[in-house]
Write a protein that holds these residues in place. Structure first.
Motif, PDB file in Angstrom:
ATOM      1  N   THR A  90      31.450  26.867  32.400  1.00 21.81           N
ATOM      2  CA  THR A  90      32.253  27.957  32.115  1.00 21.81           C
ATOM      3  C   THR A  90      32.045  29.473  32.513  1.00 21.81           C
ATOM      4  OG1 THR A  90      31.811  28.219  29.681  1.00 21.81           O
ATOM      5  CG2 THR A  90      33.505  26.587  30.298  1.00 21.81           C
ATOM      6  N   SER A  94      32.841  34.207  35.691  1.00 22.76           N
ATOM      7  CA  SER A  94      32.327  35.580  35.085  1.00 22.76           C
ATOM      8  C   SER A  94      31.306  36.144  35.852  1.00 22.76           C
ATOM      9  CB  SER A  94      32.261  35.720  33.914  1.00 22.76           C
ATOM     10  OG  SER A  94      31.241  34.643  33.255  1.00 22.76           O
ATOM     11  N   ASN A 188      44.466  29.062  36.423  1.00 17.24           N
ATOM     12  CA  ASN A 188      44.689  30.321  35.402  1.00 17.24           C
ATOM     13  C   ASN A 188      43.405  30.449  34.732  1.00 17.24           C
ATOM     14  OD1 ASN A 188      47.454  30.429  36.529  1.00 17.24           O
ATOM     15  ND2 ASN A 188      47.894  28.830  34.957  1.00 17.24           N
ATOM     16  N   THR A 189      42.670  29.662  34.320  1.00 16.90           N
ATOM     17  CA  THR A 189      41.599  29.844  33.510  1.00 16.90           C
ATOM     18  C   THR A 189      40.493  30.610  34.222  1.00 16.90           C
ATOM     19  OG1 THR A 189      41.947  27.751  32.214  1.00 16.90           O
ATOM     20  CG2 THR A 189      39.730  28.505  31.885  1.00 16.90           C
ATOM     21  N   ARG A 192      41.507  34.100  34.636  1.00 13.37           N
ATOM     22  CA  ARG A 192      41.592  34.914  33.242  1.00 13.37           C
ATOM     23  C   ARG A 192      39.993  35.160  32.958  1.00 13.37           C
ATOM     24  NH1 ARG A 192      44.584  31.724  30.689  1.00 13.37           N
ATOM     25  NH2 ARG A 192      42.735  30.221  29.955  1.00 13.37           N
ATOM     26  N   ASN A 193      39.254  34.231  32.957  1.00 12.93           N
ATOM     27  CA  ASN A 193      37.697  34.469  32.872  1.00 12.93           C
ATOM     28  C   ASN A 193      37.186  35.378  33.745  1.00 12.93           C
ATOM     29  OD1 ASN A 193      37.714  32.463  30.755  1.00 12.93           O
ATOM     30  ND2 ASN A 193      36.912  30.772  32.317  1.00 12.93           N
ATOM     31  N   THR A 194      37.651  35.644  35.089  1.00 15.96           N
ATOM     32  CA  THR A 194      37.303  36.630  35.740  1.00 15.96           C
ATOM     33  C   THR A 194      37.716  37.850  35.342  1.00 15.96           C
ATOM     34  OG1 THR A 194      37.183  35.198  37.550  1.00 15.96           O
ATOM     35  CG2 THR A 194      37.185  37.514  38.178  1.00 15.96           C
ATOM     36  N   LEU A 195      38.851  38.196  34.933  1.00 13.22           N
ATOM     37  CA  LEU A 195      39.268  39.509  34.652  1.00 13.22           C
ATOM     38  C   LEU A 195      38.761  39.750  33.033  1.00 13.22           C
ATOM     39  CD1 LEU A 195      42.998  38.968  35.810  1.00 13.22           C
ATOM     40  CD2 LEU A 195      41.255  40.270  36.994  1.00 13.22           C
ATOM     41  N   ASP A 196      38.483  38.904  32.271  1.00 15.54           N
ATOM     42  CA  ASP A 196      38.095  39.221  30.788  1.00 15.54           C
ATOM     43  C   ASP A 196      36.717  39.716  30.978  1.00 15.54           C
ATOM     44  OD1 ASP A 196      40.792  38.414  30.028  1.00 15.54           O
ATOM     45  OD2 ASP A 196      39.884  36.554  29.154  1.00 15.54           O
ATOM     46  N   PHE A 197      35.856  39.371  31.829  1.00 11.78           N
ATOM     47  CA  PHE A 197      34.553  39.489  31.755  1.00 11.78           C
ATOM     48  C   PHE A 197      34.239  40.871  32.844  1.00 11.78           C
ATOM     49  CE2 PHE A 197      34.326  35.633  29.691  1.00 11.78           C
ATOM     50  CZ  PHE A 197      33.609  35.670  28.761  1.00 11.78           C
ATOM     51  N   GLU A 199      34.215  44.325  34.068  1.00  8.92           N
ATOM     52  CA  GLU A 199      34.539  45.629  33.635  1.00  8.92           C
ATOM     53  C   GLU A 199      34.858  46.734  34.663  1.00  8.92           C
ATOM     54  OE1 GLU A 199      31.512  46.545  30.881  1.00  8.92           O
ATOM     55  OE2 GLU A 199      32.156  44.895  29.344  1.00  8.92           O
TER      56      GLU A 199
END
Length: 262
Positions: A90, A94, A188-189, A192-197, A199
């Motif tokens: 997963t 990121s 989508n996952t 989302r993981n790319t944008l969440d981690f 900075e």
């Protein structure tokens, strides 16, 4: 006595190499100081800056884009192969995004542009030196540093962050394509993981690196061409020196900047 003579010759060769290195460093430093001074000194040449921006930035988009695309795709495969050994698949989105934005995008983009642009600048200015066009500019009361060097430095320093930003987007997209089509990630996952981690500091550090790399590659291209020796061999040597020196300095500056942003 023979052994002593060999030792003396060996030490003399080392000393000569050190002296040559120090002298070359001094010449580059003086050239850099002069170039920086002319960046902020009128007259300015906006038309020449625009032309150089197009040559350095726009026309380098294909090579930077393709490099970023395949780098992002290969990076996704490699991270998945390593992460699967620890049941950490997963982390692929990121790590791909951070690796591209912070490191691979600026460095590979800088190296590719150095191969294309630094050599071109060195060959162009070197040819002008050989054909005495630089002397003609001086005769016409046009400062060669102001007209030839300053626009290229400014254009490359501004164009490289834009190039790298586009390359980062394409590189992350390459990882996305492989992650979704080849590795079975949910689209989508993955996003989302790319944008969440990812900075803001990651993006900023990569763009700062890109600006520094742009300055370095244009500086070494200008310096090598401006100081080239006479003849076709001199221009060829200047072109080679520009690419080699720019590539080495980009890698060295990358380490320094990475330490600064660590």
């Amino acid at each position: 006595m023979q052994a002593f003579g060999l030792l003396t010759d060996f030490l003399a060769s080392i000393g000569q190499s050190v002296v040559s290195l120090v002298a070359a460093t001094g010449r580059v430093t003086l050239f850099t100081a002069s170039a920086l001074a002319h960046l902020f000194r009128p007259p300015f040449y906006p038309a020449e800056i625009a032309v150089q921006f197009a040559r350095i930035g726009y026309f380098s988009l294909p090579v930077v884009g393709l490099t970023a695309l395949f780098t992002g795709a290969a990076l996704a495969l490699q991270i998945y192969a390593g992460g699967s050994r620890f049941s950490a698949e997963t982390v692929v989105p990121s790590i791909v995004a951070i690796g591209i934005v912070r490191e691979l995008g600026p460095v590979l983009g800088g190296l590719m542009v150095a191969g294309r642009v630094a050599s071109s600048i060195a060959a162009e200015i070197g040819t002008m030196r050989v054909t005495e066009q630089i002397d003609a500019l001086t005769t016409l009361s046009t400062n060669p540093m102001q007209y030839l060097v300053a626009p290229r430095l400014l254009a490359a320093t501004v164009a490289m962050p834009a190039l790298v930003l586009v390359g980062d987007i394409i590189g992350v997209f390459g990882g996305y394509l492989i992650g979704v089509a080849r590795l079975g990630f949910d689209p989508n996952t993955y996003i989302r993981n790319t944008l969440d981690f990812l900075e803001t500091g990651d993006v900023v550090s990569g763009l700062v690196k890109a600006a520094v790399f742009g300055f370095i590659l244009s500086l070494m291209g200008c310096y090598s061409g401006y100081t080239s020796s006479r003849g076709a061999q001199g221009v060829g040597r200047a072109t080679t020196n520009a690419v080699v020196s720019a590539s080495i300095l980009i890698l060295a500056a990358n380490y320094v900047l990475t330490e600064a942003f660590f």
